[in-house]
Design a protein around this motif. Structure first.
Motif, mmCIF file in Angstrom:
data_model
loop_
_atom_site.group_PDB
_atom_site.id
_atom_site.type_symbol
_atom_site.label_atom_id
_atom_site.label_comp_id
_atom_site.label_asym_id
_atom_site.label_seq_id
_atom_site.Cartn_x
_atom_site.Cartn_y
_atom_site.Cartn_z
ATOM 1 N N CYS A 148 0.793 -1.228 0.000
ATOM 2 C CA CYS A 148 0.000 0.000 0.000
ATOM 3 C C CYS A 148 0.832 1.288 0.000
ATOM 4 C CB CYS A 148 -0.978 -0.004 1.161
ATOM 5 S SG CYS A 148 -2.143 -1.379 1.031
ATOM 6 N N ASP A 176 -0.800 -3.377 -3.852
ATOM 7 C CA ASP A 176 -1.058 -1.946 -3.869
ATOM 8 C C ASP A 176 0.265 -1.182 -4.016
ATOM 9 O OD1 ASP A 176 -3.685 -2.635 -3.617
ATOM 10 O OD2 ASP A 176 -4.054 -1.589 -1.725
ATOM 11 N N TYR A 179 -1.818 2.914 -7.104
ATOM 12 C CA TYR A 179 -3.278 3.091 -6.980
ATOM 13 C C TYR A 179 -3.815 3.645 -8.295
ATOM 14 C CZ TYR A 179 -3.305 2.005 -2.039
ATOM 15 O OH TYR A 179 -3.205 1.346 -0.846
ATOM 16 N N HIS A 241 -5.433 -2.708 -6.147
ATOM 17 C CA HIS A 241 -5.287 -1.394 -6.785
ATOM 18 C C HIS A 241 -4.349 -1.383 -7.985
ATOM 19 C CE1 HIS A 241 -7.924 0.818 -4.159
ATOM 20 N NE2 HIS A 241 -7.427 0.127 -3.150
ATOM 21 N N ASP A 456 -2.815 -4.684 2.781
ATOM 22 C CA ASP A 456 -4.162 -4.284 2.384
ATOM 23 C C ASP A 456 -4.880 -3.297 3.299
ATOM 24 O OD1 ASP A 456 -6.564 -4.559 0.630
ATOM 25 O OD2 ASP A 456 -7.423 -5.494 2.414
ATOM 26 N N HIS A 458 -3.690 -1.084 5.544
ATOM 27 C CA HIS A 458 -2.931 0.143 5.821
ATOM 28 C C HIS A 458 -2.516 0.260 7.282
ATOM 29 C CE1 HIS A 458 -5.128 1.974 2.103
ATOM 30 N NE2 HIS A 458 -4.491 0.849 1.850
ATOM 31 N N SER A 484 -0.412 4.998 2.342
ATOM 32 C CA SER A 484 -1.872 5.133 2.249
ATOM 33 C C SER A 484 -2.477 5.411 3.616
ATOM 34 C CB SER A 484 -2.485 3.849 1.698
ATOM 35 O OG SER A 484 -2.008 3.592 0.414
#
Ligand SMILES: [Fe+2]
Length: 559
Positions: A148, A176, A179, A241, A456, A458, A484
Motif C-alpha cells: 500500500c 497496492d 493506486y 489497486h 491491504d 494500511h 496510504s
C-alpha cells in the motif's frame, strides 16, 4: 535515424556469451547490425524473483533519439568494479514494452551477492545489488515486508528506511504498489501541496495500458523506491489497486460498465505490472497467474498467493442481508460467509498450494498474500455506528468490559452489546471463511509451522489464527501501509485517539493481540531455526523526505 549511433554488437560483446533469457521484447540473439542508441536509464535498476541459480534484472532504457527500439548491454559480477563479470549480454529495449528491459540471468552460483548494471557506450545505469537464494543449511534470513504505497498520499520513506538496513535480504511486496485513482480521487487531496503531482492526472482513473504505464513511471520516480529496488531483490504480488479497487475474478468495485470491458482493463493492468516489476511471471507475460513459491534452504518456504484474479468470487455485501422489515438477517449472512462453495484462491491455486505443502520441508512456512486472514469480528454496535461515532462506541464497550472485569454484573442488554459480533471486512478472508479454514487445516494436518503475512488494511496487526473449534493453528502478521491513509482516516481520529483505540481493540476482538491504527511504515521478519522475530517500523513523516524511523513493536514466535 541519422542521430543514432551505429555501433556493432560484436565489438561491444567481445565474444562473450549470454546464458540468459530476455523476458520482454525480442528473445532471439541480436544480429551484428543491431544498434545501441544513447539512452536514458530513467528509473534506476531493479532485481527480483531470485532462485538458487537465477535472478531477474530490470531497467528502463529510453532512446534519446525517440526511436522505437535499441539495444543495451548488461553485466553481473561479484565485485563492484565489474573487471571480470560472471555473465553479460545484450537486451532489447522497445516501445512495445514501454522501454522496460528484463533479463532472467541463469546459471548463477547459489547463495551469492552480485553487482549488476546496464550500459551503452554513452550511458550507464546505477549499479544495483542483488543475490541468489542459498541451498541447504541457512542460519538466518531477513525479509522486509511492504504494501500500500500511494504516491499522492506521501513520500515512500518506509522504502528508503528498509534500503538502509544492510541485514535485509529480500523485499516482499504484498500489493497496492500503485493506486488507480485520478486527481481528486482517494488520498490525492494533498498531492500538489507536498510535491507529489502524478500522471496521468485529470483524465480519470487508470483504464488503458498507456494509463497504467504512466502511473508506474510516476511511482518509480520516488527516491526511496528507486533506492530499495537498486539494493534489494523483490518478490512481489499484486493486490487490487494494481487493477481497480476490490478486484475479484470477473470485476471490481471500482469498475463500471461505462469504463469498458473489465478483462481488457485487467489485461492492460497485468501487462504494465509485468513490464515494470522485476518479476518472472510463472505462466508468461499474458497470464494473470502470479502465485509461485520460493525455497530459502532449510529455513523458509515462501508461498506467494493471489487472492484477487484467479479464484475470488465477488465480495458479499451486508446490505443484501436486510429482511423486508429492515432488520439485518445475521444468520443468513453468516451462512453465506461460511458457504463451502465460496472461493478466494480457487481450486487450481488451492491444489497447487496443497502439492507444495506436501513436499515442503523447511523449518518455517510463510504465506505471502494480500488480505487479513484473522477473524476480525467486531461488536455489531461498532459496525452500525456512523463514522464519527465509531471511536466513542468502542470506548463505551471498553467501559463495559472493564466493569465486567471488575466483577460488576452486566445487564442482559449490556452482555448482548459485547457478545453480538460480526466480521466487518468482507473483502478480507473473513468474507471467505470456509476457504480460510481449509488453508489453515492444510498446514496443520501436514504438521507444518505456518506464519501468514498480509497487507491491504494500511495498519499493523497481529492475529492468532484459529480454526472453527477455536484451536490456534498459526499466527498472522500484517504490515502497515507505506503511505496510504489508515484507520485514523476512515474513522476520523487524531493520534492520541488512535493510540487509545489501538489499545482497546485487542480487548474487543478475540484473536487480535496488537494493532497500530495511524502510522505508516513496514515490517521485518528475521528467521533463525529456533525463532522468527517480526518487527513493526514506523516513519515519523511522509509529507517530505526528512524522517526518522522507529521500531515500535516486536513479536517473537517460537514454535
Ligand atoms: Fe491499499
Amino acid at each position: 535515424m541519422d542521430r543514432r549511433r551505429f555501433i556493432k554488437l560484436s565489438s561491444l560483446l567481445g565474444g562473450s556469451l549470454t546464458l540468459s533469457t530476455q523476458l520482454t521484447g525480442c528473445a532471439s540473439a541480436p544480429k551484428s547490425t543491431e544498434y545501441f542508441p544513447a539512452v536514458e536509464f530513467s528509473h534506476g535498476v531493479a532485481s527480483g524473483d531470485p532462485t538458487t541459480s537465477a535472478v531477474i534484472l530490470w531497467t528502463r532504457a529510453v532512446p534519446h533519439d525517440n526511436g522505437d527500439s535499441g539495444y543495451v548491454r548488461w553485466q553481473i559480477a561479484t565485485s563492484p568494479d565489474f573487471n571480470s563479470p560472471l555473465r553479460d549480454g545484450v537486451a532489447k529495449t522497445t516501445r512495445n514494452n514501454d522501454f522496460t528491459v528484463k533479463i532472467d540471468v541463469q546459471d548463477l552460483p547459489a547463495g551469492r551477492s552480485f553487482y549488476y548494471r546496464f550500459f551503452t557506450s554513452e550511458n550507464r545505469s546505477v549499479t544495483g545489488t542483488t543475490s541468489t537464494l542459498a541451498t541447504g543449511v541457512i542460519d538466518k534470513l531477513k525479509f522486509a515486508v511492504f504494501s500500500c504505497a500511494n504516491y499522492p498520499a506521501g513520500y515512500f520513506n518506509a522504502y528508503e528506511a528498509a534500503a538502509e538496513d544492510s541485514e535485509v535480504d529480500v523485499v516482499l511486496h504484498l500489493g497496492d504498489y500503485i493506486y488507480e485513482y485520478q486527481k481528486g480521487g482517494y488520498a490525492t487531496a494533498n498531492a500538489e501541496a507536498i510535491g507529489r503531482d502524478f500522471m496521468p492526472g485529470n483524465e480519470g482513473e487508470l483504464l488503458t495500458l498507456k494509463d497504467y504505464r504512466l502511473r508506474y513511471a510516476t511511482y518509480r520516480q520516488d527516491n526511496g523506491l528507486q533506492l530499495l529496488h537498486q539494493r534489494k531483490p523483490f518478490i512481489a504480488v499484486w493486490d487490487d489497486h494494481e487493477i481497480a479497487n476490490d478486484t475479484y475474478m470477473s470485476g471490481a468495485q471500482n469498475h463500471s460498465a461505462d469504463e469498458g470491458d473489465f478483462y481488457a482493463r485487467r489485461a492492460a493492468a497485468v501487462q504494465a505490472y509485468y513490464e515494470w516489476l522485476p518479476i518472472r511471471p510463472p505462466m508468461g507475460n499474458e497470464s494473470p497467474q502470479i502465485y509461485r513459491a520460493f525455497e530459502f534452504g532449510n529455513l523458509v518456504n515462501l508461498f506467494m498467493l493471489d487472492t484477487r484474479l484467479i479464484g475470488r468470487q465477488q465480495q458479499l455485501n451486508m446490505a443484501d442481508f436486510k429482511r423486508a422489515n429492515g432488520q439485518f438477517d445475521a444468520a443468513a449472512f453468516m451462512r453465506a460467509i461460511n458457504d463451502p462453495g465460496r472461493t478466494l484462491l480457487g481450486e487450481d491455486q488451492f491444489n497447487w498450494l496443497s502439492q507444495e505443502v506436501s513436499h515442503s520441508s523447511a523449518r518455517w512456512q510463510v504465506l505471502g498474500q494480500q488480505i487479513l486472514m484473522g477473524k476480525m469480528h467486531y461488536p455489531a454496535e461498532v459496525l452500525t455506528s456512523q463514522r464519527e461515532a465509531i471511536a466513542s462506541a468502542i470506548e463505551g464497550l471498553i467501559g463495559l468490559l472493564k466493569k465486567q472485569q471488575a466483577g460488576a454484573p452486566l445487564t442482559a442488554k449490556e452482555q448482548a452489546r459485547l457478545s453480538t459480533r460480526l466480521p466487518y471486512n468482507l473483502d478480507a478472508w473473513d468474507g471467505y471463511a470456509a476457504e480460510r479454514e481449509k488453508v489453515l487445516k492444510l498446514f496443520s494436518e501436514a504438521g507444518k509451522s505456518l506464519l501468514v503475512i498480509a497487507g491491504d488494511t494500511h495498519n499493523g496487526w497481529v492475529n492468532t489464527l484459529t480454526d472453527n473449534s477455536g484451536e490456534t493453528l498459526a499466527m498472522e502478521y500484517a504490515t502497515p501501509s507505506v503511505s496510504s491513509p489508515g484507520m485514523e482516516d476512515y474513522v476520523g481520529m487524531d493520534d492520541s485517539q488512535a493510540r487509545r483505540l489501538a489499545e482497546a481493540l485487542p480487548l474487543l476482538i478475540d484473536d487480535l493481540s496488537y494493532c497500530n491504527l495511524h502510522e505508516r511504515g513496514y515490517m521485518t521478519m528475521s528467521f533463525t531455526l529456533s525463532m522468527v522475530t517480526t518487527q513493526w517500523h514506523y516513519v515519523s513523516n511522509i509529507t517530505n523526505e526528512d524522517y526518522t524511523v522507529y521500531t515500535r513493536h516486536t513479536e517473537r514466535f517460537v514454535d
